[in-house]
Design a protein around this motif. Structure first.
Motif, short mmCIF file in Angstrom:
data_model
loop_
_atom_site.label_atom_id
_atom_site.label_comp_id
_atom_site.label_asym_id
_atom_site.label_seq_id
_atom_site.Cartn_x
_atom_site.Cartn_y
_atom_site.Cartn_z
N GLY A 83 0.83 -1.20 0.00
CA GLY A 83 0.00 0.00 0.00
C GLY A 83 0.87 1.25 0.00
O GLY A 83 2.04 1.20 0.37
N ALA A 84 0.30 2.36 -0.42
CA ALA A 84 0.98 3.65 -0.39
C ALA A 84 -0.08 4.74 -0.35
O ALA A 84 -1.14 4.62 -0.99
CB ALA A 84 1.88 3.83 -1.61
N THR A 85 0.18 5.78 0.41
CA THR A 85 -0.82 6.84 0.58
C THR A 85 -0.54 8.04 -0.30
O THR A 85 0.58 8.26 -0.75
CB THR A 85 -0.86 7.30 2.05
N ASN A 86 -1.58 8.80 -0.52
CA ASN A 86 -1.51 10.05 -1.27
C ASN A 86 -1.13 11.16 -0.28
O ASN A 86 -1.91 11.48 0.62
CB ASN A 86 -2.87 10.32 -1.90
N PRO A 87 0.05 11.77 -0.40
CA PRO A 87 0.47 12.78 0.58
C PRO A 87 -0.39 14.03 0.57
O PRO A 87 -0.32 14.83 1.52
CB PRO A 87 1.92 13.09 0.16
N LYS A 88 -1.21 14.20 -0.46
CA LYS A 88 -2.10 15.36 -0.52
C LYS A 88 -3.31 15.19 0.39
O LYS A 88 -4.03 16.15 0.66
CB LYS A 88 -2.58 15.58 -1.96
N VAL A 89 -3.55 13.95 0.83
CA VAL A 89 -4.72 13.66 1.67
C VAL A 89 -4.27 13.41 3.10
O VAL A 89 -3.56 12.45 3.38
CB VAL A 89 -5.50 12.44 1.14
N THR A 90 -4.68 14.28 4.00
CA THR A 90 -4.38 14.16 5.41
C THR A 90 -5.65 14.44 6.21
O THR A 90 -6.68 14.81 5.64
CB THR A 90 -3.29 15.16 5.84
N ALA A 91 -5.56 14.29 7.52
CA ALA A 91 -6.71 14.61 8.36
C ALA A 91 -7.12 16.07 8.19
O ALA A 91 -8.30 16.42 8.30
CB ALA A 91 -6.37 14.31 9.82
N ASP A 92 -6.13 16.94 7.91
CA ASP A 92 -6.41 18.37 7.76
C ASP A 92 -7.01 18.72 6.39
O ASP A 92 -7.67 19.75 6.26
CB ASP A 92 -5.13 19.18 7.96
N THR A 93 -6.76 17.87 5.39
CA THR A 93 -7.23 18.19 4.04
C THR A 93 -8.34 17.28 3.55
O THR A 93 -8.84 17.46 2.44
CB THR A 93 -6.06 18.11 3.03
N GLN A 94 -8.73 16.27 4.33
CA GLN A 94 -9.68 15.29 3.82
C GLN A 94 -11.03 15.91 3.43
O GLN A 94 -11.68 15.45 2.49
CB GLN A 94 -9.90 14.16 4.82
N ALA A 95 -11.44 16.96 4.10
CA ALA A 95 -12.71 17.60 3.76
C ALA A 95 -12.67 18.21 2.37
O ALA A 95 -13.69 18.25 1.66
CB ALA A 95 -13.07 18.67 4.79
N GLN A 96 -11.50 18.68 1.95
CA GLN A 96 -11.36 19.31 0.62
C GLN A 96 -10.92 18.30 -0.44
O GLN A 96 -10.87 18.65 -1.63
CB GLN A 96 -10.32 20.44 0.68
N THR A 97 -10.60 17.08 -0.03
CA THR A 97 -10.13 16.08 -0.99
C THR A 97 -11.09 14.89 -1.03
O THR A 97 -12.09 14.94 -1.73
CB THR A 97 -8.69 15.64 -0.64
N ILE A 98 -10.80 13.84 -0.29
CA ILE A 98 -11.58 12.60 -0.43
C ILE A 98 -13.03 12.74 0.01
O ILE A 98 -13.88 11.96 -0.44
CB ILE A 98 -10.92 11.43 0.32
N CYS A 99 -13.32 13.69 0.87
CA CYS A 99 -14.71 13.86 1.34
C CYS A 99 -15.48 14.84 0.47
O CYS A 99 -16.63 15.18 0.78
CB CYS A 99 -14.73 14.29 2.80
N ARG A 100 -14.86 15.30 -0.59
CA ARG A 100 -15.53 16.18 -1.55
C ARG A 100 -15.92 15.36 -2.78
O ARG A 100 -15.09 14.66 -3.36
CB ARG A 100 -14.59 17.33 -1.96
N SER A 101 -17.16 15.45 -3.16
CA SER A 101 -17.66 14.67 -4.29
C SER A 101 -16.88 14.97 -5.56
O SER A 101 -16.63 16.14 -5.90
CB SER A 101 -19.15 14.99 -4.51
N GLY A 102 -16.45 13.91 -6.25
CA GLY A 102 -15.76 14.06 -7.53
C GLY A 102 -14.26 14.15 -7.43
O GLY A 102 -13.57 14.17 -8.47
N TYR A 103 -13.72 14.16 -6.22
CA TYR A 103 -12.26 14.33 -6.08
C TYR A 103 -11.49 13.20 -6.75
O TYR A 103 -10.51 13.45 -7.47
CB TYR A 103 -11.87 14.41 -4.60
N THR A 104 -11.88 11.95 -6.52
CA THR A 104 -11.08 10.84 -7.04
C THR A 104 -11.00 10.83 -8.56
O THR A 104 -10.00 10.39 -9.13
CB THR A 104 -11.62 9.49 -6.54
#
Length: 215
Positions: A83-104
């Protein structure tokens, strides 16, 4: 007599100062575990999204070996696919990234890249089944902050037991990913806990984060 007392005091003061300094340094360097994290993650970070993806080199043919869960579900080789993580996604940015519709959809590599990687990765794992029925899968899904195109985060996932040949990819792991995503974005599970759990064994990930029912 006065001179002797003065000398004793001057020798004693540096000892007290040195003692306080050593104690302060020790307390500052102690590791502090985040209050919302249940366990530490050892999943490596990948390079993250790229404006121009390139085909990534895969492990040598035949060097990776599938595992199986207790109920026969396919698992990746942790030596090849930790596995490997996306450094752009953190607890501080998840609302603007993975929790935003259409991000992926904005970070997913194109099929002309992943198609060639899938063929090579099948050889890495010695997979000889139908590639139509196998998913080239992100171990840590994009919706959980997985790296889009790090070879450590992608594997040819064989069909699950009972899969109908020719039906195309249809894996229960996808449902686990969706449930973990909901738990993370609702604040019930820490992002790093979800990533660590699914990287370790996707079949037990929900139980490991304390939500075996996915709710």
């Amino acid at each position: 007599m006065f001179a002797r007392k003065t000398l004793m005091i001057s020798l004693f003061v540096p000892i007290l100062v040195a003692g306080c300094s050593a104690h302060t340094t020790k307390s500052v360097t102690q590791a502090v575990k985040p209050a919302n994290a249940k366990f530490a993650t050892s999943v490596p970070a990948g390079p993250g999204p790229s404006g121009t993806y390139t085909v990534q080199a895969q492990p040598a043919p035949g060097t990776c070996h599938f595992g199986k869960s207790s109920d026969g579900q396919p698992l990746p080789d942790p030596n090849c696919t930790p596995g490997a993580t996306n450094p752009k996604v953190t607890a501080d940015t998840q609302a603007q990234t993975i929790c935003r519709s259409g991000y992926t959809s904005t970070i997913r590599p194109p099929a002309n890249i992943t198609g060639r990687e899938k063929d090579a990765n099948a050889k890495s794992y010695g997979y000889t089944g139908s590639l139509h029925d196998a998913e080239y899968d992100h171990l840590i899904s994009l919706e959980l902050g997985g790296d889009p195109n790090d070879a450590r985060n992608l594997w040819v996932e064989p069909p699950s037991p009972g899969h109908k040949p020719g039906a195309g990819p249809n894996n229960p792991k996808d449902g686990v990913e969706n449930q973990l995503h909901s738990l993370v974005c609702s604040g019930k599970v820490a992002l790093t806990d979800a990533q660590s759990a699914i990287a370790g064994d996707w079949t037990t990930a929900l139980a490991k984060v304390g939500h075996p029912s996915g709710k």
